[in-house]
Design an enzyme around this catalytic site. Sequence first.
Site, PDB file in Angstrom:
ATOM      1  CD  GLU A  40      -1.967   1.341   3.076  1.00 36.12           C
ATOM      2  OE1 GLU A  40      -2.152   2.450   3.605  1.00 36.12           O
ATOM      3  OE2 GLU A  40      -2.140   0.269   3.697  1.00 36.12           O
ATOM      4  CE  LYS A 128      -6.187   1.637   8.316  1.00 35.16           C
ATOM      5  NZ  LYS A 128      -5.407   2.737   7.713  1.00 35.16           N
TER       6      LYS A 128
END
Length: 223
Positions: A40, A128
């Site tokens: 990411e 998350k």
Amino acid sequence: MYVLEELSQRKVLAIIRADGAEAALRCIRTLVDAGITALEVSLTTPDALDAITRARPRLPRSVLLGAGTVLTAGQADAASAAGAGFVVTPGLTQGARRAAAGGTPLLCGALTPTEVISALDLGASAVKVFPAGLHGPRYLRELRAPLPEAPLVAVGGIDAATAPAYLAAGAVAVGVGSPLLGGAGSSGTRQAQDDLAARAATLLEAVGPRRAAADHHRGAEGR
């Protein structure tokens, strides 16, 4: 759903925050060569979208490359246009809503049970849990008690020493940022990249050497 399935197998999501696109590209190359194949690039990195645009065609198809810290709908659209395969948000942002509405795989940030449920109701592929390090693996285990099917990715303050405990507590994967990147995001030296590769190897060994080796081999086949 493929993002969730792949993260569940790979166990590690590298979070890249760097001084600019070139530094981010160096870190991407080092991490992929070391065997970490889910990455990411945070939009807090200057020219992060340029890094994603340039990296995507150079990487094996098996490498997951996404954009992180997506706050706005415009950022979600731009991330998708740059070639990001998924977006990551710190919470239930407008960027999260746009990604979900547009069908882009979403890792939506949450902490409380209500937030986790809201993220899943929005259509997030995974949630998350951030900042996980503030509460520890026990919190993750307690969170999963009423939500046993929730796909949780633990992020925040996690390193090679603590990652196995979060996985044992039920996380499908862990997201690791500064403890993995160290100074590699700001230093252009070969030593900084060598140190990053060494930390990546240590992290992969901690979460499962057999799985890491298989992922690395598959990534090499796709080159």
